[in-house]
Design an enzyme around this catalytic site. Sequence first.
Site: not given
Ligand code: HBI
Ligand code: FE
Length: 292
Positions: A196, A136, A131, A177
């Site tokens: 994905s 991304h 993913h 996303e």
């Molecule tokens: N941590 N590894 C990871 N990947 C994420 O997409 C992610 C995160 N922590 C917080 C978060 N996304 C969301 O809370 C924020 O996009 C708002």
């Molecule tokens: Fe994501």
Amino acid sequence: MAEALADKNRYAHAPRNADWTIDQDWASYTPEEHDRWNRLFARQARVLPGRACDAFLAAKQKLELSRAGIPDFAELSERLARLTGWRVVPVAGLIPDDAFFDHLANRRFPAGAFIRPERELDYLSEPDVFHDVFGHVPLLADPVYAEFLEAYGKGGQRALRRGQLHNLARLYWYTVEFGLLATPAGLRIFGAGILSSPGESVFSLEDSSPNRIAFDLERIMRTKYIISDYQQTYFVVESFEQLLAECYQDFGALYDDLRAQPDIEAHALCAGDRVLTQGDQHYFRARGMAAE
Ligand code: HBI
Ligand code: FE
């Protein structure tokens, strides 16, 4: 539960740094894990031409993501950093919001190092390496998108301080996303959650069920979303330049506005929406989800 987590994610207990990064230990991936990446990759490589935006398809080549096996983040970061200065840093899974935004604000994308277990090939509860790196990372090679995501990280830090992260999280959700892009050839995908996912790559563009509405920042920040199934509404940006321009403004006044306005249900249409396609929500009615 802990065993299940360890079975599913062998990095769950890896020693981590203060910034939540871990050692990817690329040599530790097994042939089965590399093979699973290759099968996920091959499936998306078949479904995305004509559906993913050009910037994604071009970057997938530039970053040599078509090479077999789970990428070594250090090597991948060398190639990516030469293009836009972004790097990919390994993490064990979701990390605290403030750490996440700090990485984005400094052009570091935190990517899960684990790969989903065979039984979760199609549905995944936490962002894994496929993913994050397949979905991304390629768009981080696009200079405008790269600037947008850094600005998003800085915005996230501000939103956290104001206690309005949920509004900004919706912006991330409906663009980074699950965003769609308008092109002369028709709608194309840029959201990582769609890129994905084999099923949603088709559903988001071709199914009669979801609404497709032109990007509107305030509207998006008021719109609720679901995390466990396809989206009931997709938002369409005109360009990454539009996305960047919209996010350069100071959100302070917007956040004040938002406090006074009610949330919008994920499947709803509102007066003022520039509706590209009104969905019939058949997918969600069949699951008893779309409240009429
Ligand atoms: N941590 N590894 C990871 N990947 C994420 O997409 C992610 C995160 N922590 C917080 C978060 N996304 C969301 O809370 C924020 O996009 C708002
Ligand atoms: Fe994501």
